[in-house]
Write a protein that holds these residues in place. Structure first.
Motif, PDB file in Angstrom:
ATOM      1  N   ALA A  66       1.032  -1.045  -0.040  1.00  0.00           N
ATOM      2  CA  ALA A  66      -0.206  -0.124  -0.066  1.00  0.00           C
ATOM      3  C   ALA A  66       0.807   1.375  -0.156  1.00  0.00           C
ATOM      4  O   ALA A  66       0.500   2.026  -0.824  1.00  0.00           O
ATOM      5  N   ALA A  67       1.949   1.299   0.885  1.00  0.00           N
ATOM      6  CA  ALA A  67       3.055   2.317   0.780  1.00  0.00           C
ATOM      7  C   ALA A  67       3.384   2.526  -0.561  1.00  0.00           C
ATOM      8  O   ALA A  67       3.870   3.668  -0.712  1.00  0.00           O
ATOM      9  N   ASP A  68       3.749   1.514  -1.416  1.00  0.00           N
ATOM     10  CA  ASP A  68       4.160   1.960  -3.084  1.00  0.00           C
ATOM     11  C   ASP A  68       3.774   2.293  -3.691  1.00  0.00           C
ATOM     12  O   ASP A  68       3.510   3.351  -4.451  1.00  0.00           O
ATOM     13  N   ALA A  69       2.189   2.282  -3.514  1.00  0.00           N
ATOM     14  CA  ALA A  69       1.269   2.358  -3.897  1.00  0.00           C
ATOM     15  C   ALA A  69       0.964   3.976  -3.650  1.00  0.00           C
ATOM     16  O   ALA A  69       0.862   5.062  -5.111  1.00  0.00           O
ATOM     17  N   LEU A  70       0.804   4.107  -2.818  1.00  0.00           N
ATOM     18  CA  LEU A  70       0.774   5.403  -2.262  1.00  0.00           C
ATOM     19  C   LEU A  70       1.811   6.441  -2.956  1.00  0.00           C
ATOM     20  O   LEU A  70       1.818   8.000  -3.317  1.00  0.00           O
ATOM     21  N   ASP A  71       2.668   6.186  -2.933  1.00  0.00           N
ATOM     22  CA  ASP A  71       3.857   6.940  -2.661  1.00  0.00           C
ATOM     23  C   ASP A  71       4.328   7.416  -4.590  1.00  0.00           C
ATOM     24  O   ASP A  71       4.610   8.543  -5.065  1.00  0.00           O
ATOM     25  N   ARG A  72       3.466   6.178  -5.105  1.00  0.00           N
ATOM     26  CA  ARG A  72       3.382   6.461  -6.310  1.00  0.00           C
ATOM     27  C   ARG A  72       2.483   7.793  -6.991  1.00  0.00           C
ATOM     28  O   ARG A  72       2.380   8.500  -8.056  1.00  0.00           O
ATOM     29  N   GLU A  73       1.607   7.014  -6.529  1.00  0.00           N
ATOM     30  CA  GLU A  73       0.763   8.363  -6.276  1.00  0.00           C
ATOM     31  C   GLU A  73       0.618   9.962  -5.650  1.00  0.00           C
ATOM     32  O   GLU A  73       0.059  11.080  -5.710  1.00  0.00           O
ATOM     33  N   GLY A  74       1.887  10.042  -4.971  1.00  0.00           N
ATOM     34  CA  GLY A  74       2.482  11.476  -4.694  1.00  0.00           C
ATOM     35  C   GLY A  74       2.175  11.671  -2.751  1.00  0.00           C
ATOM     36  O   GLY A  74       1.970  12.884  -2.848  1.00  0.00           O
ATOM     37  N   PHE A  75       1.344  10.787  -2.658  1.00  0.00           N
ATOM     38  CA  PHE A  75       1.199  11.156  -0.466  1.00  0.00           C
ATOM     39  C   PHE A  75       2.466  11.016  -0.160  1.00  0.00           C
ATOM     40  O   PHE A  75       3.350   9.902  -0.062  1.00  0.00           O
ATOM     41  N   ALA A  76       2.328  11.791   0.643  1.00  0.00           N
ATOM     42  CA  ALA A  76       3.686  11.690   1.555  1.00  0.00           C
ATOM     43  C   ALA A  76       3.003  11.315   2.753  1.00  0.00           C
ATOM     44  O   ALA A  76       3.479  11.237   3.256  1.00  0.00           O
ATOM     45  N   GLU A  77       2.017  11.916   3.211  1.00  0.00           N
ATOM     46  CA  GLU A  77       1.109  10.908   4.505  1.00  0.00           C
ATOM     47  C   GLU A  77       0.549   9.831   4.265  1.00  0.00           C
ATOM     48  O   GLU A  77      -0.230  10.152   3.016  1.00  0.00           O
ATOM     49  N   HIS A  78       0.707   8.849   5.240  1.00  0.00           N
ATOM     50  CA  HIS A  78       0.372   7.674   4.603  1.00  0.00           C
ATOM     51  C   HIS A  78      -1.151   7.252   6.031  1.00  0.00           C
ATOM     52  O   HIS A  78      -0.371   7.630   7.450  1.00  0.00           O
ATOM     53  N   VAL A  79      -2.424   6.509   5.595  1.00  0.00           N
ATOM     54  CA  VAL A  79      -2.719   5.910   6.862  1.00  0.00           C
ATOM     55  C   VAL A  79      -3.943   4.571   6.502  1.00  0.00           C
ATOM     56  O   VAL A  79      -3.435   5.108   4.391  1.00  0.00           O
ATOM     57  N   TYR A  80      -3.444   4.053   7.088  1.00  0.00           N
ATOM     58  CA  TYR A  80      -4.005   1.996   6.760  1.00  0.00           C
ATOM     59  C   TYR A  80      -4.854   1.837   7.982  1.00  0.00           C
ATOM     60  O   TYR A  80      -4.802   1.658   8.959  1.00  0.00           O
ATOM     61  N   VAL A 143      -5.565  -4.746   3.585  1.00  0.00           N
ATOM     62  CA  VAL A 143      -5.132  -3.678   4.305  1.00  0.00           C
ATOM     63  C   VAL A 143      -5.507  -2.537   3.582  1.00  0.00           C
ATOM     64  O   VAL A 143      -5.204  -2.898   2.215  1.00  0.00           O
ATOM     65  N   SER A 144      -5.913  -1.426   3.246  1.00  0.00           N
ATOM     66  CA  SER A 144      -6.408  -0.373   3.208  1.00  0.00           C
ATOM     67  C   SER A 144      -5.423   0.755   3.006  1.00  0.00           C
ATOM     68  O   SER A 144      -5.053   1.242   4.222  1.00  0.00           O
ATOM     69  N   GLY A 145      -5.124   0.952   2.150  1.00  0.00           N
ATOM     70  CA  GLY A 145      -3.981   2.875   2.056  1.00  0.00           C
ATOM     71  C   GLY A 145      -4.521   3.748   1.826  1.00  0.00           C
ATOM     72  O   GLY A 145      -5.067   4.080   0.987  1.00  0.00           O
ATOM     73  N   ILE A 146      -4.546   4.312   2.599  1.00  0.00           N
ATOM     74  CA  ILE A 146      -5.664   6.180   2.201  1.00  0.00           C
ATOM     75  C   ILE A 146      -4.739   6.972   2.282  1.00  0.00           C
ATOM     76  O   ILE A 146      -3.466   7.317   3.338  1.00  0.00           O
ATOM     77  N   GLY A 147      -4.405   7.871   1.058  1.00  0.00           N
ATOM     78  CA  GLY A 147      -3.383   8.944   1.544  1.00  0.00           C
ATOM     79  C   GLY A 147      -4.492  10.244   1.774  1.00  0.00           C
ATOM     80  O   GLY A 147      -5.129  10.625   0.339  1.00  0.00           O
ATOM     81  N   PRO A 148      -4.082  10.632   2.788  1.00  0.00           N
ATOM     82  CA  PRO A 148      -5.778  11.724   3.231  1.00  0.00           C
ATOM     83  C   PRO A 148      -5.209  13.228   2.038  1.00  0.00           C
ATOM     84  O   PRO A 148      -3.632  13.830   1.649  1.00  0.00           O
ATOM     85  N   ILE A 149      -6.446  13.995   1.861  1.00  0.00           N
ATOM     86  CA  ILE A 149      -6.747  15.226   1.039  1.00  0.00           C
ATOM     87  C   ILE A 149      -7.121  15.607   1.628  1.00  0.00           C
ATOM     88  O   ILE A 149      -7.245  15.424   2.675  1.00  0.00           O
ATOM     89  N   THR A 150      -6.463  17.732   1.225  1.00  0.00           N
ATOM     90  CA  THR A 150      -6.908  18.554   1.548  1.00  0.00           C
ATOM     91  C   THR A 150      -8.598  19.099   0.901  1.00  0.00           C
ATOM     92  O   THR A 150      -8.253  18.969  -0.417  1.00  0.00           O
ATOM     93  N   ARG A 151      -9.515  19.277   1.378  1.00  0.00           N
ATOM     94  CA  ARG A 151     -10.171  19.835   0.928  1.00  0.00           C
ATOM     95  C   ARG A 151     -10.102  21.131   0.673  1.00  0.00           C
ATOM     96  O   ARG A 151     -10.265  21.928   1.544  1.00  0.00           O
ATOM     97  N   PRO A 152     -10.842  21.434  -0.738  1.00  0.00           N
ATOM     98  CA  PRO A 152     -10.828  22.676  -0.908  1.00  0.00           C
ATOM     99  C   PRO A 152     -11.430  23.499  -0.282  1.00  0.00           C
ATOM    100  O   PRO A 152     -12.409  23.296   0.289  1.00  0.00           O
ATOM    101  N   LYS A 153     -11.527  24.884   0.594  1.00  0.00           N
ATOM    102  CA  LYS A 153     -12.628  25.344   0.694  1.00  0.00           C
ATOM    103  C   LYS A 153     -13.239  26.360  -0.182  1.00  0.00           C
ATOM    104  O   LYS A 153     -12.674  27.134  -1.185  1.00  0.00           O
ATOM    105  N   ILE A 154     -14.686  26.033   0.133  1.00  0.00           N
ATOM    106  CA  ILE A 154     -15.114  27.020  -1.019  1.00  0.00           C
ATOM    107  C   ILE A 154     -15.013  28.218  -0.253  1.00  0.00           C
ATOM    108  O   ILE A 154     -15.710  28.553   0.419  1.00  0.00           O
ATOM    109  N   ALA A 155     -14.958  29.494  -1.077  1.00  0.00           N
ATOM    110  CA  ALA A 155     -15.728  30.814  -0.951  1.00  0.00           C
ATOM    111  C   ALA A 155     -16.823  31.440  -1.098  1.00  0.00           C
ATOM    112  O   ALA A 155     -17.463  31.478  -2.564  1.00  0.00           O
ATOM    113  N   PRO A 156     -17.273  32.802   0.074  1.00  0.00           N
ATOM    114  CA  PRO A 156     -18.544  32.446   0.342  1.00  0.00           C
ATOM    115  C   PRO A 156     -18.924  33.501  -1.116  1.00  0.00           C
ATOM    116  O   PRO A 156     -18.112  34.631  -1.446  1.00  0.00           O
ATOM    117  N   ARG A 157     -20.039  33.204  -2.279  1.00  0.00           N
ATOM    118  CA  ARG A 157     -20.518  34.361  -3.222  1.00  0.00           C
ATOM    119  C   ARG A 157     -20.375  35.686  -2.469  1.00  0.00           C
ATOM    120  O   ARG A 157     -20.737  36.129  -1.696  1.00  0.00           O
TER     121      ARG A 157
END
Length: 230
Positions: A66-80, A143-157
């Motif tokens: 799972a770590a190898d797959a997440l590394d290939r996707e560019g995730f620096a932080e890994h959660v299993y 084992v599920s390998g999870i690459g956490p992402i930061t949700r984009p913040k939506i600006a109010p109109r």
């Protein structure tokens, strides 16, 4: 990314009697057509619970994949997220339960077994927690390998300070033909109110506002259509 591995059957030397797969026997009585009774002996082999060392090695291998797959996707932080498929001896289906993090020892295996008993009872209404005749079989480790992402913040109109202005008028059929005002959605701000009959246009979409309905744009650009009869 998910990875799974089946647990191999345990093959222990006969000399280590306490480690050999347990066996149960049942006597099957058969009555042939001519009335003479015959007896046959049928034996069932059971696979014992895997050792903590075996489980730990398999989980380490799965987490490395799972770590190898997440590394290939560019995730620096890994959660299993670990899980295990278990069943009672003789069943043809498994029950999946979550598995805790951390090192694998006898207490870790006991936690998984208890979760299996509880989940089996929840799903099927019964379990064999206190019946040693019903051995718990370990079928798969996952084992599920999870690459956490930061949700984009939506600006109010921006707020709509004044009455929205239409950009054109057009003949539109609402029960009958009539001249109807046209608005651009991009021109509307938060709090803008459009009363039907009207049309709100944008690239790729058109919202007809029928007579008797009112549209309000919320703080994030969503158009909320409400009947005036509410």
């Amino acid at each position: 990314m998910r990875a799974a591995a089946g647990l191999p059957p345990h093959r222990h030397p006969r000399a280590a009697g306490r480690d050999r797969p347990a066996r149960s026997r049942e006597r099957l009585r058969v009555r042939p057509a001519h009335g003479r009774r015959e007896e046959r002996l049928r034996a069932h082999a059971r696979r014992p619970r895997p050792s903590p060392e075996t489980v730990g090695e398999i989980l380490a291998d799965l987490e490395a994949q799972a770590a190898d797959a997440l590394d290939r996707e560019g995730f620096a932080e890994h959660v299993y997220a670990r899980s295990a498929d278990l069943r009672y001896y003789g069943q043809a289906y498994e029950v999946r339960v979550p598995a805790p993090d951390g090192p694998v020892d006898e207490a870790w295996l006991a936690v998984i077994a208890e979760r299996f008993h509880a989940e089996h009872e929840r799903l099927y209404g019964y379990g064999y927690r206190d019946d040693p005749r019903h051995v718990v079989e370990w079928v798969n480790l996952r084992v599920s390998g999870i690459g956490p992402i930061t949700r984009p913040k939506i600006a109010p109109r921006p707020r709509q300070e004044h009455e929205p202005s239409p950009v054109a008028t057009r003949d539109v059929y609402y029960e009958q033909w009539g001249r109807t005002v046209i608005y651009r959605r991009a021109d509307l701000g938060a709090g803008a109110v459009v009363r039907g009959p009207a049309v709100i246009e944008e690239y790729g979409s058109t919202l007809p506002v029928h007579p008797g309905f009112t549209v309000t744009m919320d703080d994030y650009g969503n158009l909320v259509v409400v009947s005036d009869d509410r």
